[in-house]
Each structure stands twice: as C-alpha cells, then as structure tokens.
Design a protein around this motif. Structure first.
Motif, PDB file in Angstrom:
ATOM      1  N   GLY A 133      32.908 -33.218 -69.099  1.00 12.10           N
ATOM      2  CA  GLY A 133      33.903 -32.191 -69.516  1.00 12.10           C
ATOM      3  C   GLY A 133      35.065 -33.530 -70.155  1.00 12.10           C
ATOM      4  N   CYS A 134      36.810 -33.630 -70.754  1.00 15.70           N
ATOM      5  CA  CYS A 134      37.053 -34.218 -71.634  1.00 15.70           C
ATOM      6  C   CYS A 134      36.921 -36.032 -70.585  1.00 15.70           C
ATOM      7  CB  CYS A 134      38.156 -33.537 -71.493  1.00 15.70           C
ATOM      8  SG  CYS A 134      37.828 -32.135 -72.904  1.00 15.70           S
ATOM      9  N   GLY A 135      36.447 -36.737 -71.897  1.00 18.96           N
ATOM     10  CA  GLY A 135      37.044 -37.753 -70.929  1.00 18.96           C
ATOM     11  C   GLY A 135      35.701 -38.549 -69.788  1.00 18.96           C
ATOM     12  N   GLY A 136      35.608 -37.968 -69.438  1.00 20.98           N
ATOM     13  CA  GLY A 136      34.680 -37.548 -68.163  1.00 20.98           C
ATOM     14  C   GLY A 136      35.536 -38.158 -66.880  1.00 20.98           C
ATOM     15  N   GLN A 137      36.025 -36.952 -66.731  1.00 21.21           N
ATOM     16  CA  GLN A 137      37.133 -36.196 -65.530  1.00 21.21           C
ATOM     17  C   GLN A 137      36.634 -35.491 -64.767  1.00 21.21           C
ATOM     18  OE1 GLN A 137      41.247 -35.988 -66.582  1.00 21.21           O
ATOM     19  NE2 GLN A 137      41.113 -38.085 -68.010  1.00 21.21           N
ATOM     20  N   GLY A 138      35.241 -35.650 -64.414  1.00 21.71           N
ATOM     21  CA  GLY A 138      34.551 -34.617 -62.600  1.00 21.71           C
ATOM     22  C   GLY A 138      34.278 -34.343 -62.883  1.00 21.71           C
ATOM     23  N   GLY A 139      34.484 -33.108 -64.361  1.00 16.85           N
ATOM     24  CA  GLY A 139      33.331 -32.141 -65.449  1.00 16.85           C
ATOM     25  C   GLY A 139      34.090 -31.003 -64.882  1.00 16.85           C
ATOM     26  N   LEU A 140      33.315 -29.878 -65.050  1.00 18.33           N
ATOM     27  CA  LEU A 140      33.596 -28.902 -65.064  1.00 18.33           C
ATOM     28  C   LEU A 140      34.033 -28.548 -63.373  1.00 18.33           C
ATOM     29  CD1 LEU A 140      31.647 -26.411 -66.615  1.00 18.33           C
ATOM     30  CD2 LEU A 140      33.721 -26.826 -67.154  1.00 18.33           C
ATOM     31  N   GLN A 141      35.149 -27.542 -62.401  1.00 20.89           N
ATOM     32  CA  GLN A 141      35.155 -27.189 -61.322  1.00 20.89           C
ATOM     33  C   GLN A 141      35.272 -26.467 -61.500  1.00 20.89           C
ATOM     34  OE1 GLN A 141      38.865 -29.415 -60.430  1.00 20.89           O
ATOM     35  NE2 GLN A 141      37.886 -31.770 -60.636  1.00 20.89           N
ATOM     36  N   SER A 142      35.264 -25.790 -60.102  1.00 21.30           N
ATOM     37  CA  SER A 142      35.711 -24.233 -59.324  1.00 21.30           C
ATOM     38  C   SER A 142      37.355 -23.873 -59.885  1.00 21.30           C
ATOM     39  CB  SER A 142      34.841 -23.411 -58.487  1.00 21.30           C
ATOM     40  OG  SER A 142      35.109 -22.230 -58.246  1.00 21.30           O
ATOM     41  N   ALA A 143      37.461 -22.108 -59.996  1.00 21.39           N
ATOM     42  CA  ALA A 143      38.612 -21.563 -60.156  1.00 21.39           C
ATOM     43  C   ALA A 143      38.787 -21.213 -58.629  1.00 21.39           C
ATOM     44  CB  ALA A 143      39.095 -21.022 -61.287  1.00 21.39           C
ATOM     45  N   GLY A 144      37.940 -21.363 -57.932  1.00 25.60           N
ATOM     46  CA  GLY A 144      38.035 -19.695 -56.878  1.00 25.60           C
ATOM     47  C   GLY A 144      37.027 -18.645 -56.837  1.00 25.60           C
ATOM     48  N   ARG A 145      37.555 -17.740 -56.212  1.00 28.03           N
ATOM     49  CA  ARG A 145      36.333 -17.015 -55.784  1.00 28.03           C
ATOM     50  C   ARG A 145      37.019 -16.292 -56.812  1.00 28.03           C
ATOM     51  NH1 ARG A 145      34.594 -13.380 -50.676  1.00 28.03           N
ATOM     52  NH2 ARG A 145      33.448 -12.005 -51.253  1.00 28.03           N
ATOM     53  N   THR A 146      36.794 -15.075 -57.584  1.00 28.95           N
ATOM     54  CA  THR A 146      37.096 -14.058 -58.199  1.00 28.95           C
ATOM     55  C   THR A 146      36.937 -12.684 -57.524  1.00 28.95           C
ATOM     56  OG1 THR A 146      35.887 -15.025 -60.182  1.00 28.95           O
ATOM     57  CG2 THR A 146      36.464 -12.391 -60.259  1.00 28.95           C
ATOM     58  N   PRO A 147      38.521 -12.219 -57.071  1.00 31.17           N
ATOM     59  CA  PRO A 147      38.434 -11.428 -56.311  1.00 31.17           C
ATOM     60  C   PRO A 147      37.968 -10.274 -57.651  1.00 31.17           C
ATOM     61  CG  PRO A 147      40.786 -12.082 -57.731  1.00 31.17           C
ATOM     62  CD  PRO A 147      40.425 -12.851 -58.202  1.00 31.17           C
ATOM     63  N   ASN A 148      37.655  -8.966 -56.384  1.00 25.73           N
ATOM     64  CA  ASN A 148      36.979  -8.239 -56.340  1.00 25.73           C
ATOM     65  C   ASN A 148      37.274  -6.568 -57.639  1.00 25.73           C
ATOM     66  OD1 ASN A 148      34.654  -8.408 -55.600  1.00 25.73           O
ATOM     67  ND2 ASN A 148      34.814  -7.729 -53.709  1.00 25.73           N
ATOM     68  N   ALA A 149      37.170  -6.747 -58.737  1.00 21.83           N
ATOM     69  CA  ALA A 149      37.588  -4.861 -59.633  1.00 21.83           C
ATOM     70  C   ALA A 149      37.970  -4.158 -58.600  1.00 21.83           C
ATOM     71  CB  ALA A 149      36.773  -5.075 -60.748  1.00 21.83           C
ATOM     72  N   VAL A 150      39.227  -3.510 -58.177  1.00 29.21           N
ATOM     73  CA  VAL A 150      39.338  -2.428 -57.756  1.00 29.21           C
ATOM     74  C   VAL A 150      39.933  -1.133 -58.616  1.00 29.21           C
ATOM     75  CG1 VAL A 150      40.210  -1.605 -55.573  1.00 29.21           C
ATOM     76  CG2 VAL A 150      39.507  -3.688 -55.447  1.00 29.21           C
ATOM     77  N   GLY A 151      38.976  -0.396 -58.565  1.00 33.93           N
ATOM     78  CA  GLY A 151      39.349   0.857 -59.961  1.00 33.93           C
ATOM     79  C   GLY A 151      40.441   2.206 -58.384  1.00 33.93           C
ATOM     80  N   PRO A 152      40.824   2.818 -59.326  1.00 31.65           N
ATOM     81  CA  PRO A 152      41.729   3.812 -59.316  1.00 31.65           C
ATOM     82  C   PRO A 152      40.989   4.887 -58.543  1.00 31.65           C
ATOM     83  CG  PRO A 152      41.332   4.741 -61.520  1.00 31.65           C
ATOM     84  CD  PRO A 152      41.373   2.359 -61.660  1.00 31.65           C
ATOM     85  N   VAL A 153      42.011   5.233 -57.396  1.00 31.66           N
ATOM     86  CA  VAL A 153      41.680   5.913 -56.399  1.00 31.66           C
ATOM     87  C   VAL A 153      42.615   7.253 -56.569  1.00 31.66           C
ATOM     88  CG1 VAL A 153      41.449   6.126 -53.800  1.00 31.66           C
ATOM     89  CG2 VAL A 153      40.782   4.159 -54.460  1.00 31.66           C
ATOM     90  N   ARG A 154      42.203   8.620 -56.499  1.00 32.41           N
ATOM     91  CA  ARG A 154      43.153   9.314 -56.746  1.00 32.41           C
ATOM     92  C   ARG A 154      42.408  10.021 -55.502  1.00 32.41           C
ATOM     93  NH1 ARG A 154      40.655  15.301 -59.897  1.00 32.41           N
ATOM     94  NH2 ARG A 154      43.465  16.393 -59.118  1.00 32.41           N
ATOM     95  N   LEU A 155      44.070  10.741 -55.095  1.00 36.60           N
ATOM     96  CA  LEU A 155      44.797  10.669 -53.684  1.00 36.60           C
ATOM     97  C   LEU A 155      44.560  12.424 -53.820  1.00 36.60           C
ATOM     98  CD1 LEU A 155      47.363   8.827 -52.767  1.00 36.60           C
ATOM     99  CD2 LEU A 155      45.034   8.285 -52.790  1.00 36.60           C
ATOM    100  N   TRP A 156      43.966  13.067 -52.819  1.00 32.94           N
ATOM    101  CA  TRP A 156      44.140  14.561 -52.706  1.00 32.94           C
ATOM    102  C   TRP A 156      43.395  15.411 -53.358  1.00 32.94           C
ATOM    103  CZ3 TRP A 156      49.373  12.102 -52.296  1.00 32.94           C
ATOM    104  CH2 TRP A 156      50.040  12.223 -51.346  1.00 32.94           C
ATOM    105  N   PRO A 157      41.854  14.759 -53.853  1.00 26.50           N
ATOM    106  CA  PRO A 157      41.649  15.428 -55.151  1.00 26.50           C
ATOM    107  C   PRO A 157      41.198  16.840 -55.416  1.00 26.50           C
ATOM    108  CG  PRO A 157      40.081  14.401 -53.552  1.00 26.50           C
ATOM    109  CD  PRO A 157      41.044  14.353 -53.263  1.00 26.50           C
ATOM    110  N   ASP A 158      41.205  17.242 -53.417  1.00 22.94           N
ATOM    111  CA  ASP A 158      41.245  18.775 -53.488  1.00 22.94           C
ATOM    112  C   ASP A 158      42.391  19.499 -54.094  1.00 22.94           C
ATOM    113  OD1 ASP A 158      38.834  18.918 -53.066  1.00 22.94           O
ATOM    114  OD2 ASP A 158      39.341  18.791 -50.443  1.00 22.94           O
ATOM    115  N   LEU A 159      43.731  19.131 -54.623  1.00 21.67           N
ATOM    116  CA  LEU A 159      44.682  19.525 -54.611  1.00 21.67           C
ATOM    117  C   LEU A 159      44.598  19.602 -56.187  1.00 21.67           C
ATOM    118  CD1 LEU A 159      47.892  19.991 -53.609  1.00 21.67           C
ATOM    119  CD2 LEU A 159      48.515  18.110 -54.571  1.00 21.67           C
ATOM    120  N   PRO A 160      45.342  21.309 -56.504  1.00 25.40           N
ATOM    121  CA  PRO A 160      45.483  21.982 -57.439  1.00 25.40           C
ATOM    122  C   PRO A 160      46.221  21.006 -59.079  1.00 25.40           C
ATOM    123  CG  PRO A 160      45.806  23.514 -56.185  1.00 25.40           C
ATOM    124  CD  PRO A 160      45.571  22.033 -55.297  1.00 25.40           C
ATOM    125  N   PRO A 161      46.390  21.505 -59.439  1.00 24.75           N
ATOM    126  CA  PRO A 161      47.155  21.096 -60.657  1.00 24.75           C
ATOM    127  C   PRO A 161      48.567  21.564 -61.083  1.00 24.75           C
ATOM    128  CG  PRO A 161      44.883  21.297 -61.971  1.00 24.75           C
ATOM    129  CD  PRO A 161      44.467  21.885 -60.783  1.00 24.75           C
TER     130      PRO A 161
END
Length: 267
Positions: A28-56
């Motif tokens: 790292g820069c100046g030898g200050q500990g090197g790479l550090q983890s930014a934490g767990r990446t949240p899982n990607a959640v896609g859009p969920v269609r509600l009432w999919p059987d409802l006719p348009p």
C-alpha cells in the motif's frame, strides 16, 4: 550455449520483477498496513414482479393533456425570433380562439379572460406577467415563457416555440405554485401539498423531441422544514440539465449549481 544461458537468466528475472510489483501493491501507500477488506458485499437483489398472473390493463389511462400542442392562429414570428412578438398579443389570440374554454390546456376563468382582453387599456391589472426567454428545446433559439395569474392563487404557465414563421404552444399547465424556476433546459414548478403537510411537489418539465412538447419528465414529493427552523428546504437532488444552455441576454440567471468536492487523495 551463451544464447541459451541469457534466455534462462531473463526468464528467471521476470517472476522476480512481477513479485516485486506485487509486493509494492500489497504494502500500500507508505506501507501503512496494506490492503484491507471493505466488508461483506451485499447480495444483489433483482426486481420481483408482484401478482404476475394479473392481466395488464387494456384501456389507456386518463389523458391529462400533457402532450397537447397548438398552433397559435394569427401570430407571425419574424425570423423565428420570439423576442420580436408581443406576449400579451399571443395570450389574447388564444383567448379569442377559445373564448368559452374553462378547462383543459386552453381553460381560463371567465374573469381572467375578461381581464386579459382589458389589458390593452389597463396594464396595471393585467394578469399576464412579464415574459421570460430561454432555449428549452435545444434548437439554439429562445422559447417564450408566459405566466398568467388566476383566482385562488393559481398560476397558468405556458411555453411557446417559434417555428416556420409562426408560434406553437408546447406547454400549458395551471397550479397553485410556490415558485417557478429554470435550471438548464428544465422548467421546474414547486407546489405545496395540501394532503401531506410538511411536503411539497416538484415537477421538472423537459422538452421531448419525439412528442414535440414539454413533458413533466420528473416528479417527486420533497419534505420541507417547518417555518422558523432556518433553511426552508431539506437538501434534495437538484433538477439540473446535463448540458445547461448558456442564458441569453434578458434571460434569468440559472440556479447556482454546488461546486463538486475534490476526492481525497491517498498517501
């Protein structure tokens, strides 16, 4: 034999160089500990269609007239320059063409229509406000922006485009506005909310090339601070066009855009 020895030396030196670069990156820069983890990446959640059987829906929604445009009869625009026409004459031409219109894009209160006709003799009580000019369509020429005062603190806002030597109305709306603002090529209307105290509506009207009219492209409800607590508005995303057009002579100055904050640079 000498050529082979040179090849072996070069081949052995490459991994050493690569390891040296990796060592610098890991430290790292100046030898200050090197790479550090930014934490767990949240899982990607896609859009969920509600009432999919409802006719348009098959029936179109109610038409509120957002895309209604109209050529203003009897108005000629020399050189397609809206600065050369009288805004009052434009509004009076609309009133005469739709004398009985009380709703829709041409709708006016009867008393407002009478006051507009009387503006020629008594400008002090004329409900047509001073015009503004701005290139809202991006065609390099100004459009004409007119405000009309109406009863119950309502304000009519109309925008006109000069083309082919005539004038076309590309926007018409009425509301009880807090303010009307220009930012880039957007016209922004702020309206207080009667049903949700402490909030207001903000609508940005923008030119749509396909519809050839101004459309309410962005609409949001914004929380506001109670009176007497300092600033009126809670910070919210500003309505600013990505490529603001320069304000021509006689046009209002666009709202100031906050300067970007420079990112911090590591050691």
């Amino acid at each position: 034999m000498r050529a082979r020895l040179v090849q072996l030396v070069v081949t052995a030196a490459v991994p050493v160089a690569v390891l040296g670069v990796l060592a610098l990156v890991l430290t790292g820069c100046g030898g200050q500990g090197g790479l550090q983890s930014a934490g767990r990446t949240p899982n990607a959640v896609g859009p969920v269609r509600l009432w999919p059987d409802l006719p348009p829906a098959t029936n179109p929604p109610i038409d509120y007239g957002e895309t209604d445009t109209e050529r203003i009869a009897g108005i000629e625009v020399p050189d397609n320059d809206v600065h050369r026409i009288d805004p009052l004459a434009v509004v009076q031409a609309e009133v005469r063409a739709h004398a009985d219109a009380r709703s829709g894009a041409d709708g006016l209160y009867e008393e407002t229509a009478r006051a507009i006709e009387a503006c020629g003799t008594d400008r002090s009580r004329c409900p047509v406000l001073a015009p503004y000019y701005r290139d809202l369509t991006g065609n390099g020429r100004d459009e004409l922006i007119v405000g009309i005062r109406m009863p119950d603190q309502q304000l009519g806002v109309r925008v006109y485009l000069a083309e082919n030597g005539g004038l076309t109305r590309i926007m018409s709306t009425v509301d009880q506005v807090i303010s009307v603002e220009l930012a880039g090529r957007d016209l922004i209307m702020r309206v207080s909310s009667a049903g949700i105290p402490g909030y207001e509506y903000r609508t940005a009207w923008s030119w749509d090339e396909q519809q050839r009219s101004m459309l309410p492209a962005r609409d949001e409800i914004v929380r506001v601070k109670p009176p007497g607590t300092g600033a009126t508005l809670v910070p919210a995303p500003a309505f600013v066009s990505p490529t603001p057009a320069p304000a021509p002579s006689g046009s209002p100055t666009p709202l100031p855009v906050p300067a970007p904050v420079a990112p911090e640079v590591g050691p």
